[in-house]
Scaffold this active site. Structure first.
Site, PDB file in Angstrom:
ATOM      1  N   GLY A   1      -4.717 -12.866  -5.646  1.00  0.00           N
ATOM      2  CA  GLY A   1      -3.958 -13.363  -6.810  1.00  0.00           C
ATOM      3  C   GLY A   1      -2.582 -13.842  -6.361  1.00  0.00           C
TER       4      GLY A   1
ATOM      5  N   GLY B   1      -0.819 -11.512  -3.703  1.00  0.00           N
ATOM      6  CA  GLY B   1      -1.488 -11.578  -2.406  1.00  0.00           C
ATOM      7  C   GLY B   1      -1.212 -12.897  -1.700  1.00  0.00           C
TER       8      GLY B   1
ATOM      9  N   GLY C   1      17.325  -4.489 -13.978  1.00  0.00           N
ATOM     10  CA  GLY C   1      16.615  -5.621 -13.375  1.00  0.00           C
ATOM     11  C   GLY C   1      15.124  -5.356 -13.252  1.00  0.00           C
TER      12      GLY C   1
ATOM     13  N   GLY D   1      14.000   8.275 -19.859  1.00  0.00           N
ATOM     14  CA  GLY D   1      13.990   8.378 -21.329  1.00  0.00           C
ATOM     15  C   GLY D   1      12.645   8.813 -21.870  1.00  0.00           C
TER      16      GLY D   1
ATOM     17  CB  THR E   1       8.883  -4.815 -11.771  1.00  0.00           C
ATOM     18  OG1 THR E   1       8.513  -3.534 -12.257  1.00  0.00           O
ATOM     19  CG2 THR E   1       7.897  -5.279 -10.723  1.00  0.00           C
TER      20      THR E   1
ATOM     21  CG  HIS F   1       8.242 -16.640 -17.827  1.00  0.00           C
ATOM     22  ND1 HIS F   1       8.098 -16.452 -16.483  1.00  0.00           N
ATOM     23  CD2 HIS F   1       7.076 -17.185 -18.244  1.00  0.00           C
ATOM     24  CE1 HIS F   1       6.900 -16.881 -16.095  1.00  0.00           C
ATOM     25  NE2 HIS F   1       6.250 -17.328 -17.169  1.00  0.00           N
TER      26      HIS F   1
ATOM     27  CG  HIS G   1      11.182 -45.433  -9.053  1.00  0.00           C
ATOM     28  ND1 HIS G   1       9.994 -45.000  -8.526  1.00  0.00           N
ATOM     29  CD2 HIS G   1      11.713 -46.313  -8.154  1.00  0.00           C
ATOM     30  CE1 HIS G   1       9.785 -45.600  -7.362  1.00  0.00           C
ATOM     31  NE2 HIS G   1      10.811 -46.406  -7.116  1.00  0.00           N
TER      32      HIS G   1
ATOM     33  CE  LYS H   1      10.689   5.066 -14.042  1.00  0.00           C
ATOM     34  NZ  LYS H   1      10.154   4.988 -12.703  1.00  0.00           N
TER      35      LYS H   1
HETATM   36  C1  LIG Z   1       5.677  -8.727  -6.133  1.00  0.00           C
HETATM   37  C2  LIG Z   1       5.824  -9.239  -7.547  1.00  0.00           C
HETATM   38  C3  LIG Z   1       6.203 -10.546  -7.763  1.00  0.00           C
HETATM   39  C4  LIG Z   1       6.353 -11.022  -9.063  1.00  0.00           C
HETATM   40  N1  LIG Z   1       6.735 -12.323  -9.242  1.00  0.00           N
HETATM   41  C5  LIG Z   1       6.892 -12.796 -10.489  1.00  0.00           C
HETATM   42  C6  LIG Z   1       7.343 -14.129 -10.702  1.00  0.00           C
HETATM   43  O1  LIG Z   1       7.597 -14.875  -9.757  1.00  0.00           O
HETATM   44  N2  LIG Z   1       7.496 -14.552 -11.981  1.00  0.00           N
HETATM   45  C7  LIG Z   1       7.221 -13.741 -13.051  1.00  0.00           C
HETATM   46  O2  LIG Z   1       7.372 -14.170 -14.181  1.00  0.00           O
HETATM   47  N3  LIG Z   1       6.788 -12.481 -12.875  1.00  0.00           N
HETATM   48  C8  LIG Z   1       6.632 -11.982 -11.630  1.00  0.00           C
HETATM   49  N4  LIG Z   1       6.239 -10.685 -11.454  1.00  0.00           N
HETATM   50  C9  LIG Z   1       5.962  -9.864 -12.656  1.00  0.00           C
HETATM   51  C10 LIG Z   1       7.261  -9.362 -13.290  1.00  0.00           C
HETATM   52  O3  LIG Z   1       8.013  -8.668 -12.322  1.00  0.00           O
HETATM   53  C11 LIG Z   1       6.968  -8.456 -14.469  1.00  0.00           C
HETATM   54  O4  LIG Z   1       6.087  -9.114 -15.357  1.00  0.00           O
HETATM   55  C12 LIG Z   1       8.239  -8.100 -15.214  1.00  0.00           C
HETATM   56  O5  LIG Z   1       9.146  -7.427 -14.363  1.00  0.00           O
HETATM   57  C13 LIG Z   1       7.951  -7.227 -16.438  1.00  0.00           C
HETATM   58  O6  LIG Z   1       9.145  -6.918 -17.066  1.00  0.00           O
HETATM   59  P1  LIG Z   1       9.315  -5.617 -17.952  1.00  0.00           P
HETATM   60  O7  LIG Z   1      10.710  -5.657 -18.477  1.00  0.00           O
HETATM   61  O8  LIG Z   1       8.204  -5.500 -18.910  1.00  0.00           O
HETATM   62  O9  LIG Z   1       9.142  -4.363 -16.955  1.00  0.00           O
HETATM   63  P2  LIG Z   1       9.749  -4.001 -15.550  1.00  0.00           P
HETATM   64  O10 LIG Z   1      10.392  -5.151 -14.896  1.00  0.00           O
HETATM   65  O11 LIG Z   1       8.680  -3.294 -14.818  1.00  0.00           O
HETATM   66  O12 LIG Z   1      10.915  -2.990 -15.915  1.00  0.00           O
HETATM   67  C14 LIG Z   1      10.682  -1.741 -16.465  1.00  0.00           C
HETATM   68  C15 LIG Z   1      11.870  -0.848 -16.178  1.00  0.00           C
HETATM   69  O13 LIG Z   1      11.734   0.355 -16.941  1.00  0.00           O
HETATM   70  C16 LIG Z   1      12.177   1.468 -16.160  1.00  0.00           C
HETATM   71  N5  LIG Z   1      11.542   2.652 -16.726  1.00  0.00           N
HETATM   72  C17 LIG Z   1      10.220   2.926 -16.828  1.00  0.00           C
HETATM   73  N6  LIG Z   1      10.020   4.069 -17.517  1.00  0.00           N
HETATM   74  C18 LIG Z   1      11.247   4.537 -17.866  1.00  0.00           C
HETATM   75  C19 LIG Z   1      11.698   5.650 -18.600  1.00  0.00           C
HETATM   76  N7  LIG Z   1      10.845   6.492 -19.183  1.00  0.00           N
HETATM   77  N8  LIG Z   1      13.030   5.846 -18.735  1.00  0.00           N
HETATM   78  C20 LIG Z   1      13.909   4.964 -18.171  1.00  0.00           C
HETATM   79  N9  LIG Z   1      13.535   3.866 -17.492  1.00  0.00           N
HETATM   80  C21 LIG Z   1      12.231   3.645 -17.347  1.00  0.00           C
HETATM   81  C22 LIG Z   1      11.704   1.100 -14.742  1.00  0.00           C
HETATM   82  O14 LIG Z   1      12.467   1.801 -13.767  1.00  0.00           O
HETATM   83  C23 LIG Z   1      11.958  -0.415 -14.717  1.00  0.00           C
HETATM   84  O15 LIG Z   1      13.260  -0.697 -14.249  1.00  0.00           O
HETATM   85  C24 LIG Z   1       6.108 -10.168 -10.162  1.00  0.00           C
HETATM   86  C25 LIG Z   1       5.737  -8.838  -9.953  1.00  0.00           C
HETATM   87  C26 LIG Z   1       5.597  -8.370  -8.668  1.00  0.00           C
HETATM   88  C27 LIG Z   1       5.217  -6.934  -8.448  1.00  0.00           C
END
Ligand SMILES: Cc1cc2nc3c(=O)[nH]c(=O)nc-3n(C[C@H](O)[C@H](O)[C@H](O)COP(=O)(O)OP(=O)(O)OC[C@H]3O[C@@H](n4cnc5c(N)ncnc54)[C@H](O)[C@@H]3O)c2cc1C
Length: 466
Positions: free
Chosen positions: A179, A182, A35, A111, A37, A313, A435, A31
């Site tokens: 956490g 923060g 990439g 979606g 969050t 990851h 080393h 949407k």
């Molecule tokens: C400030 C911050 C710092 C972070 N730093 C780290 C870090 O250093 N290392 C680490 O491992 N993790 C970190 N994280 C956590 C990490 O970002 C998430 O765990 C990770 O992005 C999760 O991946 P995901 O694919 O499950 O979901 P997301 O990355 O949240 O992606 C989900 C995607 O789905 C899309 N979406 C949702 N609903 C719909 C729909 N119905 N139709 C179409 N698209 C949709 C959204 O727009 C989004 O692009 C951080 C998070 C934050 C907020």
């Protein structure tokens, strides 16, 4: 085989590419921007900003390294934000390029599952498209939690999403929640001059990490004049013309220009159509088995929407495993060795059990510890605060490790491998480490488990059997 992925974060986009590489006909529905969050408002932009503040800290230390810098050193907040945006944009383009080359079709829109093989995509221009698929992978990620006592307005009371797009450096910031998010934002803004107060309910920042590690980080924060109030929560707060006022459980009040609420994240499952299809959830998360299958055949769920660590990851690994299972393999995710990293200065990194967890699980363990101070390399680079702590069970197996100090997040991988493979202290401690490197500290900490550490005076602790 037609595979559809909803959500293009590190879970979804990696799953889509993997599926295409395995020969599937793949559509990814997103949407916003690919990439998710992680790339747009999470891992990468925060690390880009921390690299800027880290560079500033480095320049301020230059004279300790025999370098004189004349004139004023100023932080250009807008410049740092611009650099961050450039990095994010470049990486978004990189994923789109990979989609193009690997044959993943990207459909922009929202979606919603309308049956187990059909997704309705609502597009920005008001049109709809139906995508048909044999297998569906749900990867819609998470959003910040903002409890109702916080009058969130996205301006004075914000979440990490808005913190990444502030147009000016705030004079003061009250951070609710000590956490990972923060702590990382707190240090970034503090380095640039913002007055920071972190309020944390638990009795330490990074409540799930080793107590000694948290103490070391808190010492560094204190040195930087970051205020921390632990063991206390916020009862109520109000937005005023010039900022926010928060009333704590202990009766005290705090004022700041901006309040950053970083108390956790929750799965984003709105309007996804899962209730209508009968996909099982528990406490707001989709229930999956070890193969990432939901209770509805052919539908998988991965990443922040399932009950596993909210980490990029982990999402990517689950995405790859889900795809392999969807395409006929029999794979499981092992969560024994999930690395946890915090990109503050000093960095924090951990894998497996902490001492607190081992005690709670009644697991007998031995500890080995080594201070970075004892390493030639740490002295040479001028970063020697912190230590490495390794836990081994009674059979000498490495069951956990915590590091606080220089390059902790990169050093962790060796111990992650050890926990993942179930290696012993003897096996990993026997490896010749180069080393002078910081990795020698890992070897020394492992030797210390058996009281055989050459570069420390040893301790009175009970000796583990080699
Ligand atoms: C400030 C911050 C710092 C972070 N730093 C780290 C870090 O250093 N290392 C680490 O491992 N993790 C970190 N994280 C956590 C990490 O970002 C998430 O765990 C990770 O992005 C999760 O991946 P995901 O694919 O499950 O979901 P997301 O990355 O949240 O992606 C989900 C995607 O789905 C899309 N979406 C949702 N609903 C719909 C729909 N119905 N139709 C179409 N698209 C949709 C959204 O727009 C989004 O692009 C951080 C998070 C934050 C907020």
């Amino acid at each position: 085989m037609r595979v559809a992925v909803i959500g293009g974060g590190p879970g979804g986009y990696v799953a889509a590419i993997k599926a295409a590489m395995m020969g599937a006909n793949v559509t990814l529905i997103e949407k916003r921007r690919v990439g998710g969050t992680c790339l747009n408002v999470g891992c990468i932009p925060t690390k880009a900003l921390l690299a800027s503040s880290g560079m500033l800290m480095g320049i301020k230390e230059a004279k300790d390294f025999g370098i004189k810098i004349d004139g004023e050193i100023t932080a250009d907040f807008a410049g740092m934000m611009g650099r961050k945006d450039k990095i994010v944009n470049q990486l978004v383009k990189g994923i789109e390029f990979l989609f193009d080359k690997k044959g993943v079709k990207l459909v922009n829109g929202f979606g919603k599952l309308i049956d187990k093989n059909k997704i309705e995509v609502s597009k920005e221009d008001g049109t709809k498209e139906i995508i048909e698929a044999d297998k569906v992978i749900l990867a819609t990620g998470s959003v910040p939690i903002v409890p109702p006592i916080f009058p969130y307005d996205g301006k004075k009371v914000i979440t990490s999403d808005e913190a990444l797009y502030l147009d000016k450096l705030p004079k003061s910031m009250l951070i609710v929640g000590g956490g990972v998010i923060g702590c990382e934002f707190g240090q970034f803004f503090r380095t640039l001059g913002t007055e920071i107060t972190i309020v944390e309910m638990a009795d330490q920042v990074l409540p799930f990490e080793d107590a000694d590690v948290a103490k070391q980080l808190q010492r560094a924060f204190k040195k930087d004049k970051m205020k921390m109030i632990t063991g206390n929560g916020i009862q109520s707060c109000e937005v005023k013309d010039d900022g926010v006022i928060a009333h704590l459980n202990n009766g005290k009040s705090l004022e700041a220009e901006i309040m950053l609420v970083s108390v956790g994240r929750k799965p984003y499952l709105e309007n996804l159509g899962i209730e209508e299809l009968g996909i099982q959830t528990e406490r707001g998360k989709i229930v999956v088995n070890e193969k990432m299958e939901t209770n509805v055949e052919g539908i998988y769920a991965i990443g922040d929407i399932v009950d596993t660590p909210f980490l990029a990851h982990v999402a990517s690994k689950e995405g790859m495993v889900a795809v392999e299972n969807a395409l006929g393999k029999d794979r499981k995710v092992s969560y024994k060795a999930v690395p946890r990293c915090v990109y503050t200065e000093p960095e924090v990194a951990a894998v497996g059990l902490t001492e607190k967890q081992a005690k709670a699980m009644d697991i007998k363990y031995h500890v080995g510890q080594f201070d970075f101070r004892g390493l030639g390399k740490a002295q040479a680079i001028g970063h020697f605060q912190g230590f490495i702590k390794v836990l081994a069970d009674v059979d000498d197996k490495i069951i956990g490790a915590s590091i606080v100090g220089p390059h902790a997040t990169d050093l962790l991988t060796e111990l992650t491998l050890a926990v993942h493979l179930g290696l012993t202290v003897q096996e990993v401690g026997d490896v010749i480490h180069p080393h002078p490197t910081l990795s020698e500290g890992l070897m020394e900490a492992l030797h210390d488990v058996h009281n055989e550490c050459v570069h420390s005076v040893g301790s009175e602790k009970e000796c583990a059997k080699a």
